[in-house]
Design a protein around this motif. Structure first.
Motif, PDB file in Angstrom:
ATOM      1  N   MET A  71      39.344  49.922  37.221  1.00  0.00           N
ATOM      2  CA  MET A  71      38.944  50.543  36.222  1.00  0.00           C
ATOM      3  C   MET A  71      37.191  50.137  36.280  1.00  0.00           C
ATOM      4  O   MET A  71      36.441  50.665  35.754  1.00  0.00           O
ATOM      5  CB  MET A  71      39.566  50.265  35.118  1.00  0.00           C
ATOM      6  N   MET A  72      36.971  48.822  36.309  1.00  0.00           N
ATOM      7  CA  MET A  72      35.782  48.191  36.240  1.00  0.00           C
ATOM      8  C   MET A  72      34.813  48.034  37.632  1.00  0.00           C
ATOM      9  O   MET A  72      33.669  47.463  37.549  1.00  0.00           O
ATOM     10  CB  MET A  72      35.882  46.815  35.686  1.00  0.00           C
ATOM     11  N   ALA A  73      35.304  48.759  38.623  1.00  0.00           N
ATOM     12  CA  ALA A  73      34.592  48.573  40.031  1.00  0.00           C
ATOM     13  C   ALA A  73      33.202  48.928  39.938  1.00  0.00           C
ATOM     14  O   ALA A  73      32.303  48.258  40.642  1.00  0.00           O
ATOM     15  CB  ALA A  73      35.375  49.350  40.954  1.00  0.00           C
ATOM     16  N   GLY A  74      32.804  49.940  39.281  1.00  0.00           N
ATOM     17  CA  GLY A  74      31.282  50.428  39.222  1.00  0.00           C
ATOM     18  C   GLY A  74      30.614  49.681  37.995  1.00  0.00           C
ATOM     19  O   GLY A  74      29.440  49.998  38.021  1.00  0.00           O
ATOM     20  N   VAL A  75      31.218  48.683  37.331  1.00  0.00           N
ATOM     21  CA  VAL A  75      30.264  48.052  36.175  1.00  0.00           C
ATOM     22  C   VAL A  75      29.914  46.712  36.686  1.00  0.00           C
ATOM     23  O   VAL A  75      30.699  45.877  37.215  1.00  0.00           O
ATOM     24  CB  VAL A  75      31.421  47.928  34.898  1.00  0.00           C
ATOM     25  N   ASP A  76      28.437  46.554  36.655  1.00  0.00           N
ATOM     26  CA  ASP A  76      28.146  45.151  37.152  1.00  0.00           C
ATOM     27  C   ASP A  76      28.265  44.291  36.027  1.00  0.00           C
ATOM     28  O   ASP A  76      28.365  44.554  34.805  1.00  0.00           O
ATOM     29  CB  ASP A  76      26.453  45.235  37.436  1.00  0.00           C
ATOM     30  N   GLY A  77      28.267  42.908  36.367  1.00  0.00           N
ATOM     31  CA  GLY A  77      28.518  41.935  35.373  1.00  0.00           C
ATOM     32  C   GLY A  77      29.665  40.984  35.818  1.00  0.00           C
ATOM     33  O   GLY A  77      30.009  41.325  36.680  1.00  0.00           O
ATOM     34  N   LEU A  78      29.625  39.769  34.812  1.00  0.00           N
ATOM     35  CA  LEU A  78      30.768  39.060  35.165  1.00  0.00           C
ATOM     36  C   LEU A  78      32.085  39.483  34.683  1.00  0.00           C
ATOM     37  O   LEU A  78      32.198  39.990  33.572  1.00  0.00           O
ATOM     38  CB  LEU A  78      30.692  37.621  34.292  1.00  0.00           C
ATOM     39  N   LYS A  79      32.889  39.334  35.653  1.00  0.00           N
ATOM     40  CA  LYS A  79      34.529  39.963  35.429  1.00  0.00           C
ATOM     41  C   LYS A  79      35.285  38.618  35.508  1.00  0.00           C
ATOM     42  O   LYS A  79      35.114  37.884  36.581  1.00  0.00           O
ATOM     43  CB  LYS A  79      34.685  40.836  36.282  1.00  0.00           C
ATOM     44  N   ILE A  80      36.287  38.481  34.970  1.00  0.00           N
ATOM     45  CA  ILE A  80      37.514  37.552  35.016  1.00  0.00           C
ATOM     46  C   ILE A  80      38.544  38.211  35.929  1.00  0.00           C
ATOM     47  O   ILE A  80      38.969  39.448  36.015  1.00  0.00           O
ATOM     48  CB  ILE A  80      37.999  37.175  33.780  1.00  0.00           C
ATOM     49  N   HIS A  81      38.975  37.206  36.792  1.00  0.00           N
ATOM     50  CA  HIS A  81      40.153  37.635  37.854  1.00  0.00           C
ATOM     51  C   HIS A  81      41.411  37.948  36.880  1.00  0.00           C
ATOM     52  O   HIS A  81      41.753  37.385  36.011  1.00  0.00           O
ATOM     53  CB  HIS A  81      40.326  36.582  38.634  1.00  0.00           C
ATOM     54  N   PRO A  82      42.145  39.201  37.274  1.00  0.00           N
ATOM     55  CA  PRO A  82      43.415  39.510  36.668  1.00  0.00           C
ATOM     56  C   PRO A  82      44.383  38.379  36.396  1.00  0.00           C
ATOM     57  O   PRO A  82      45.041  38.155  35.572  1.00  0.00           O
ATOM     58  CB  PRO A  82      43.606  40.661  37.377  1.00  0.00           C
ATOM     59  N   ALA A  83      44.600  37.480  37.736  1.00  0.00           N
ATOM     60  CA  ALA A  83      45.336  36.735  37.713  1.00  0.00           C
ATOM     61  C   ALA A  83      45.234  35.444  36.502  1.00  0.00           C
ATOM     62  O   ALA A  83      46.139  34.905  35.880  1.00  0.00           O
ATOM     63  CB  ALA A  83      45.391  35.753  39.114  1.00  0.00           C
ATOM     64  N   ASP A  84      43.870  35.306  36.252  1.00  0.00           N
ATOM     65  CA  ASP A  84      43.491  34.465  34.951  1.00  0.00           C
ATOM     66  C   ASP A  84      43.590  34.878  33.728  1.00  0.00           C
ATOM     67  O   ASP A  84      44.249  34.039  32.728  1.00  0.00           O
ATOM     68  CB  ASP A  84      41.743  34.108  34.989  1.00  0.00           C
ATOM     69  N   VAL A  85      43.824  36.460  33.574  1.00  0.00           N
ATOM     70  CA  VAL A  85      44.352  36.882  32.279  1.00  0.00           C
ATOM     71  C   VAL A  85      45.729  36.714  32.225  1.00  0.00           C
ATOM     72  O   VAL A  85      46.261  36.341  31.112  1.00  0.00           O
ATOM     73  CB  VAL A  85      44.080  38.402  32.383  1.00  0.00           C
ATOM     74  N   ALA A  86      46.519  37.014  33.214  1.00  0.00           N
ATOM     75  CA  ALA A  86      48.038  36.689  33.400  1.00  0.00           C
ATOM     76  C   ALA A  86      48.440  35.468  32.919  1.00  0.00           C
ATOM     77  O   ALA A  86      49.229  35.054  32.101  1.00  0.00           O
ATOM     78  CB  ALA A  86      48.705  37.293  34.756  1.00  0.00           C
ATOM     79  N   LYS A  87      47.820  34.482  33.541  1.00  0.00           N
ATOM     80  CA  LYS A  87      47.988  32.957  33.125  1.00  0.00           C
ATOM     81  C   LYS A  87      47.668  32.477  31.682  1.00  0.00           C
ATOM     82  O   LYS A  87      48.502  31.886  31.068  1.00  0.00           O
ATOM     83  CB  LYS A  87      47.135  32.056  34.232  1.00  0.00           C
ATOM     84  N   ALA A  88      46.726  33.082  31.246  1.00  0.00           N
ATOM     85  CA  ALA A  88      46.173  32.815  29.865  1.00  0.00           C
ATOM     86  C   ALA A  88      47.405  33.306  28.935  1.00  0.00           C
ATOM     87  O   ALA A  88      47.741  32.660  27.893  1.00  0.00           O
ATOM     88  CB  ALA A  88      44.711  33.243  29.483  1.00  0.00           C
ATOM     89  N   SER A  89      47.658  34.478  29.349  1.00  0.00           N
ATOM     90  CA  SER A  89      48.849  35.343  28.624  1.00  0.00           C
ATOM     91  C   SER A  89      49.966  34.275  28.406  1.00  0.00           C
ATOM     92  O   SER A  89      50.654  34.174  27.340  1.00  0.00           O
ATOM     93  CB  SER A  89      49.031  36.692  29.048  1.00  0.00           C
ATOM     94  N   LEU A  90      50.619  34.177  29.580  1.00  0.00           N
ATOM     95  CA  LEU A  90      51.770  33.510  29.751  1.00  0.00           C
ATOM     96  C   LEU A  90      51.754  31.963  29.119  1.00  0.00           C
ATOM     97  O   LEU A  90      52.736  31.665  28.339  1.00  0.00           O
ATOM     98  CB  LEU A  90      52.203  33.142  31.258  1.00  0.00           C
ATOM     99  N   LEU A  91      50.649  31.390  29.092  1.00  0.00           N
ATOM    100  CA  LEU A  91      50.404  30.060  28.328  1.00  0.00           C
ATOM    101  C   LEU A  91      50.474  30.478  26.871  1.00  0.00           C
ATOM    102  O   LEU A  91      51.045  29.573  26.152  1.00  0.00           O
ATOM    103  CB  LEU A  91      48.930  29.286  28.814  1.00  0.00           C
ATOM    104  N   GLY A  92      50.092  31.530  26.526  1.00  0.00           N
ATOM    105  CA  GLY A  92      49.871  31.869  25.219  1.00  0.00           C
ATOM    106  C   GLY A  92      51.379  32.142  24.622  1.00  0.00           C
ATOM    107  O   GLY A  92      51.879  31.772  23.526  1.00  0.00           O
ATOM    108  N   VAL A  93      52.039  32.755  25.384  1.00  0.00           N
ATOM    109  CA  VAL A  93      53.535  33.030  25.391  1.00  0.00           C
ATOM    110  C   VAL A  93      54.333  31.915  25.087  1.00  0.00           C
ATOM    111  O   VAL A  93      55.049  31.718  23.942  1.00  0.00           O
ATOM    112  CB  VAL A  93      54.097  33.723  26.517  1.00  0.00           C
ATOM    113  N   GLU A  94      54.132  31.107  25.927  1.00  0.00           N
ATOM    114  CA  GLU A  94      54.904  29.577  25.642  1.00  0.00           C
ATOM    115  C   GLU A  94      54.475  29.090  24.607  1.00  0.00           C
ATOM    116  O   GLU A  94      55.282  28.256  23.959  1.00  0.00           O
ATOM    117  CB  GLU A  94      54.313  28.514  26.948  1.00  0.00           C
ATOM    118  N   ALA A  95      53.086  29.205  23.839  1.00  0.00           N
ATOM    119  CA  ALA A  95      52.816  28.329  22.730  1.00  0.00           C
ATOM    120  C   ALA A  95      53.051  29.060  21.429  1.00  0.00           C
ATOM    121  O   ALA A  95      52.748  28.669  20.579  1.00  0.00           O
ATOM    122  CB  ALA A  95      51.144  28.241  22.838  1.00  0.00           C
TER     123      ALA A  95
END
Length: 159
Positions: A108-132
């Protein structure tokens, strides 16, 4: 443990003032009603078994660019639906988590320039949040900046 992750992904680029209302409805249908349609039948199944995670956006708090108005409205509706579910599910042992991020490196963001977070980092942050047991996860600097700016003058975001 069961885990329900909602990651609706559509951006029509509809302008709030000039685009056909159907395009705006498409954003709302996907982000708000689509997410709710998935949650409703799964809620009895996951009760006491795990969380509901809704992938939101920094744009759920602020429309930041031309063409983001409709998407922002839809994500804001999804964010408030997430809050409403949290209230309705109180006492049922179901964590309802909202995950906020700026841009992820997705199709979805392929045509947008700029800094982008890797989807795996989003998943990791969410799961850490779930644990907390976190109701809200701010994945990146843009989400932390905008969340902090909400308490101040809107000119900080739009000026």
């Amino acid at each position: 443990m069961s885990l329900l992750i909602n990651n609706a992904g559509i951006a029509t680029g509809a302008d709030l003032l000039t685009s056909p209302l159907e395009e705006i409805r498409t954003d709302l249908e996907t982000h708000l009603f689509g997410t709710l349609r998935v949650i409703r039948p799964f809620t009895p199944i996951i009760q006491g078994q795990g969380p509901i995670v809704n992938i939101l956006s920094v744009l759920s708090w602020a429309a930041t660019a031309a063409g983001s108005g409709s998407y922002s409205v839809a994500k804001a509706a999804e964010r408030n639906m997430t809050n409403g579910l949290r209230v309705e599910l109180d006492g049922r042992n179901i964590l309802v988590q909202g995950v906020h991020l700026g841009a992820a490196d997705t199709d979805m963001m392929a045509g947008v320039d700029g800094l982008k977070i890797h989807p795996a980092d989003v998943a990791k942050a969410s799961l850490l949040g779930v644990e907390a047991g976190a109701f809200e996860v701010l994945v990146d600097d843009p989400s932390r900046f905008v969340k902090a700016a909400l308490a101040g003058d809107p000119a900080q975001l739009y000026g």
